[in-house]
Enzyme design. Sequence first.
Site, PDB file in Angstrom:
ATOM      1  N   LYS A  35      -7.057  -2.852  -9.072  1.00 52.41           N
ATOM      2  CA  LYS A  35      -6.446  -2.093 -10.176  1.00 52.41           C
ATOM      3  C   LYS A  35      -5.002  -1.748  -9.839  1.00 52.41           C
ATOM      4  O   LYS A  35      -4.604  -1.779  -8.665  1.00 52.41           O
ATOM      5  CB  LYS A  35      -7.251  -0.808 -10.412  1.00 52.41           C
ATOM      6  CG  LYS A  35      -7.302   0.095  -9.182  1.00 52.41           C
ATOM      7  CD  LYS A  35      -8.260   1.260  -9.358  1.00 52.41           C
ATOM      8  CE  LYS A  35      -8.346   2.063  -8.062  1.00 52.41           C
ATOM      9  NZ  LYS A  35      -9.298   3.183  -8.165  1.00 52.41           N
ATOM     10  N   ARG A 134     -15.178  13.814 -13.330  1.00 53.46           N
ATOM     11  CA  ARG A 134     -14.162  13.040 -14.045  1.00 53.46           C
ATOM     12  C   ARG A 134     -14.848  12.257 -15.157  1.00 53.46           C
ATOM     13  O   ARG A 134     -14.737  12.607 -16.308  1.00 53.46           O
ATOM     14  CB  ARG A 134     -13.413  12.123 -13.063  1.00 53.46           C
ATOM     15  CG  ARG A 134     -12.298  11.324 -13.693  1.00 53.46           C
ATOM     16  CD  ARG A 134     -11.460  10.593 -12.671  1.00 53.46           C
ATOM     17  NE  ARG A 134     -12.197   9.556 -11.930  1.00 53.46           N
ATOM     18  CZ  ARG A 134     -11.654   8.763 -11.024  1.00 53.46           C
ATOM     19  NH1 ARG A 134     -10.360   8.875 -10.726  1.00 53.46           N
ATOM     20  NH2 ARG A 134     -12.364   7.856 -10.389  1.00 53.46           N
ATOM     21  N   HIS A 163     -18.855   8.327  -7.469  1.00 52.29           N
ATOM     22  CA  HIS A 163     -17.557   8.356  -6.788  1.00 52.29           C
ATOM     23  C   HIS A 163     -17.417   9.648  -5.998  1.00 52.29           C
ATOM     24  O   HIS A 163     -17.958  10.688  -6.386  1.00 52.29           O
ATOM     25  CB  HIS A 163     -16.437   8.213  -7.829  1.00 52.29           C
ATOM     26  CG  HIS A 163     -15.116   7.842  -7.244  1.00 52.29           C
ATOM     27  ND1 HIS A 163     -14.957   6.845  -6.310  1.00 52.29           N
ATOM     28  CD2 HIS A 163     -13.868   8.331  -7.463  1.00 52.29           C
ATOM     29  CE1 HIS A 163     -13.673   6.738  -5.986  1.00 52.29           C
ATOM     30  NE2 HIS A 163     -12.990   7.629  -6.669  1.00 52.29           N
ATOM     31  N   ARG A 220     -16.705  -0.130  -2.091  1.00 49.91           N
ATOM     32  CA  ARG A 220     -15.513  -0.280  -2.919  1.00 49.91           C
ATOM     33  C   ARG A 220     -14.268   0.216  -2.178  1.00 49.91           C
ATOM     34  O   ARG A 220     -13.610   1.151  -2.617  1.00 49.91           O
ATOM     35  CB  ARG A 220     -15.657   0.522  -4.229  1.00 49.91           C
ATOM     36  CG  ARG A 220     -16.941   0.289  -5.024  1.00 49.91           C
ATOM     37  CD  ARG A 220     -16.888   0.980  -6.384  1.00 49.91           C
ATOM     38  NE  ARG A 220     -16.592   2.400  -6.297  1.00 49.91           N
ATOM     39  CZ  ARG A 220     -17.493   3.376  -6.255  1.00 49.91           C
ATOM     40  NH1 ARG A 220     -18.786   3.089  -6.327  1.00 49.91           N
ATOM     41  NH2 ARG A 220     -17.125   4.649  -6.169  1.00 49.91           N
ATOM     42  N   TYR A 264      25.957  10.730  -6.373  1.00 50.88           N
ATOM     43  CA  TYR A 264      25.807  11.648  -7.511  1.00 50.88           C
ATOM     44  C   TYR A 264      25.576  13.090  -7.044  1.00 50.88           C
ATOM     45  O   TYR A 264      24.842  13.331  -6.079  1.00 50.88           O
ATOM     46  CB  TYR A 264      24.609  11.245  -8.362  1.00 50.88           C
ATOM     47  CG  TYR A 264      24.816  10.024  -9.211  1.00 50.88           C
ATOM     48  CD1 TYR A 264      25.790  10.003 -10.216  1.00 50.88           C
ATOM     49  CD2 TYR A 264      24.026   8.899  -9.030  1.00 50.88           C
ATOM     50  CE1 TYR A 264      25.969   8.887 -11.017  1.00 50.88           C
ATOM     51  CE2 TYR A 264      24.201   7.771  -9.824  1.00 50.88           C
ATOM     52  CZ  TYR A 264      25.169   7.774 -10.820  1.00 50.88           C
ATOM     53  OH  TYR A 264      25.329   6.665 -11.603  1.00 50.88           O
ATOM     54  N   CYS A 311      20.215   6.469  -6.011  1.00 47.46           N
ATOM     55  CA  CYS A 311      20.618   6.146  -7.384  1.00 47.46           C
ATOM     56  C   CYS A 311      19.536   5.263  -8.021  1.00 47.46           C
ATOM     57  O   CYS A 311      18.551   4.905  -7.382  1.00 47.46           O
ATOM     58  CB  CYS A 311      21.942   5.384  -7.410  1.00 47.46           C
ATOM     59  SG  CYS A 311      23.258   6.120  -6.439  1.00 47.46           S
ATOM     60  N   MET A 312      19.743   4.881  -9.268  1.00 45.55           N
ATOM     61  CA  MET A 312      18.743   4.037  -9.931  1.00 45.55           C
ATOM     62  C   MET A 312      18.626   2.666  -9.262  1.00 45.55           C
ATOM     63  O   MET A 312      17.528   2.136  -9.084  1.00 45.55           O
ATOM     64  CB  MET A 312      19.099   3.861 -11.411  1.00 45.55           C
ATOM     65  CG  MET A 312      18.025   3.115 -12.197  1.00 45.55           C
ATOM     66  SD  MET A 312      18.475   2.834 -13.921  1.00 45.55           S
ATOM     67  CE  MET A 312      18.378   4.485 -14.585  1.00 45.55           C
ATOM     68  N   ASP A 313      19.775   2.106  -8.868  1.00 40.52           N
ATOM     69  CA  ASP A 313      19.776   0.726  -8.368  1.00 40.52           C
ATOM     70  C   ASP A 313      20.296   0.588  -6.941  1.00 40.52           C
ATOM     71  O   ASP A 313      20.252  -0.501  -6.381  1.00 40.52           O
ATOM     72  CB  ASP A 313      20.646  -0.153  -9.277  1.00 40.52           C
ATOM     73  CG  ASP A 313      20.329   0.086 -10.737  1.00 40.52           C
ATOM     74  OD1 ASP A 313      19.167  -0.117 -11.123  1.00 40.52           O
ATOM     75  OD2 ASP A 313      21.231   0.510 -11.480  1.00 40.52           O
TER      76      ASP A 313
HETATM   77  C1  LIG Z   1      -9.846   3.316  -6.884  1.00 41.99           C
HETATM   78  C2  LIG Z   1     -11.295   3.451  -6.715  1.00 41.99           C
HETATM   79  C3  LIG Z   1     -11.899   3.129  -5.489  1.00 41.99           C
HETATM   80  C4  LIG Z   1     -11.115   2.824  -4.243  1.00 41.99           C
HETATM   81  O1  LIG Z   1     -10.753   4.040  -3.619  1.00 41.99           O
HETATM   82  P1  LIG Z   1      -9.932   4.063  -2.250  1.00 41.99           P
HETATM   83  O2  LIG Z   1      -9.769   5.511  -1.965  1.00 41.99           O
HETATM   84  O3  LIG Z   1      -8.642   3.372  -2.520  1.00 41.99           O
HETATM   85  O4  LIG Z   1     -10.737   3.359  -1.237  1.00 41.99           O
HETATM   86  C5  LIG Z   1     -13.285   3.139  -5.435  1.00 41.99           C
HETATM   87  N1  LIG Z   1     -14.021   3.482  -6.508  1.00 41.99           N
HETATM   88  C6  LIG Z   1     -13.467   3.820  -7.690  1.00 41.99           C
HETATM   89  C7  LIG Z   1     -14.337   4.193  -8.828  1.00 41.99           C
HETATM   90  C8  LIG Z   1     -12.095   3.843  -7.828  1.00 41.99           C
HETATM   91  O5  LIG Z   1     -11.553   4.193  -8.985  1.00 41.99           O
END
Ligand SMILES: *Cc1c(COP(=O)(O)O)cnc(C)c1O
Length: 371
Positions: A35, A134, A163, A220, A264, A311-313
Site C-alpha cells: 500500500k 478503527r 490488527h 502481514r 527564506y 525550500c520547495m526544490d
Molecule cells: C499497514 C498494515 C500492516 C503492516 O504494518 P507494519 O506496521 O508496517 O508492519 C499490517 N496490517 C494492516 C491491516 C495494515 O494496514
Amino acid sequence: MPAPTRFHVDLDALHHNLVVARRLAGGRQVLAPVKANAYGHGLVEVARSIQERGTAEWLGIAVTAEGAQLRATGVTLPILKFSPTLPEDLDEAIAADITLSVGDAAAISQAQDAARRAGREVAVHLKIDTGMRRVGAEPVQAEELAEQIVAAANLRLQGVFTHLPISDVDEGDDFTHEQLARFDEVVERIEAVAGQVELVHSANSGAVLGHDLGRTNLIRPGIMVYGSYPDVVGSHPADLRDVGRWTSRVNFVKRINAGESVGYGRTWTAERDTWIATVAVGYGDGYSRLNSSRGRMLIGGVSYPVAGRVCMDQTMIDLGPEPPAVAVGDEVVLIGTSGGQRIGVEELAQLMGTITYEVTCLIAGRVERTY
Ligand SMILES: *Cc1c(COP(=O)(O)O)cnc(C)c1O
C-alpha cells in the site's frame, strides 16, 4: 537523463527482509503490504519483484486503484485490500480480483450484490476489531457475520483477521496479549459455525518481531520489509537490511561572508565566512521542511548540516570555511550510507517527530525510483 533526486531501492535487501520475517514467523505464509506506493518504494516494481522471486504469497493494499494498477501491470498474486471498500468501488475491485475485507452486515450484503453483478465468487476476509477501534466487527458479532458470509452463495469466507495497534512497544505487551487471546477465541467461535478458515492473520511487523503468533498462519509485515522498525526505539532487533537510498546532487556552490543569512525568512546566519552548497532537493520532493537548520546530508563520507529553511526544490548546506572538496554534480546522500557515515530513515523520523513509515511515504512522485 536521470533525475537529480532519486530513491534507489535495493530489492535484494527487501527480499532478505521478507525471508527474515518468514523465518521469525516459523515459516508461516507472508502477505507483503505494498500500500501507499509500497511505503514510497514503488508499488509495481516492488510487487512484481516479490512475485518473480516468490518471497511472499500475498500482497496487501489500501485503495482499489492500487490493486487495479497491479493487475494492469501483470501482477497475479492474490491481493487483500485491508480497508473497507465503498459501494461505488466494489465493481472495480472485483473486476481486479481483489480480495475484500468486510466488517459489518452492510458491507457483506454490498459485496454479495457486487459479486452477483460480476457473476462470480468473491473471497472475503472478515475483519475483527479486537482493540484498534478503527474498522472491523465487534467480537460478539463474529459468528453472525461469518454465517451471513457463508450463506451468501457468491461469497467465500477465506480469511479472518485483526490488527494490533501497540504490538511494537514493550509497554503494549499486555494489551496485545489480550487482543491475541480474544482473537483466538473469536476464530474458534467462527470456525464452529463456518468450518475451518483458510487464512487467520493478525501480525504486523511489531508482532512478527516481538509476539507469539499463536494459531495464525499468515503474517502481514510491512515496515520491517522496507528495512525499518515499527517503533523508533526498537527493542526487538532482527537482521534487517536497509532498503532505500535517497540521493540528490549539488547544483551550486558559493562562498558567503560572516553575518550573511541563507534562505527564506533569513533564519540562518553564517557565524564565519563559509561555503554553501545548494542541493537539488526540497519539500516538493518530500524532504521535509522540518529538516530546516536541523537535518544533515552526506557528501563523500562527510556530514554537512542544513543551513536555513528547506525550500520547495532546493536546500542549502554549510560546507564550512575551508575551500570545499564539494563540486556541482556531486552526489548528496539524504538517506543511506556514504563512506563510513549513515543517515537512517529512523534519524530523519526522529528529527521530524514522526515514524519511519511517514518519511518514505512522503517521498514525492517526481523523485525517480531506481532498482
Ligand atoms: C499497514 C498494515 C500492516 C503492516 O504494518 P507494519 O506496521 O508496517 O508492519 C499490517 N496490517 C494492516 C491491516 C495494515 O494496514
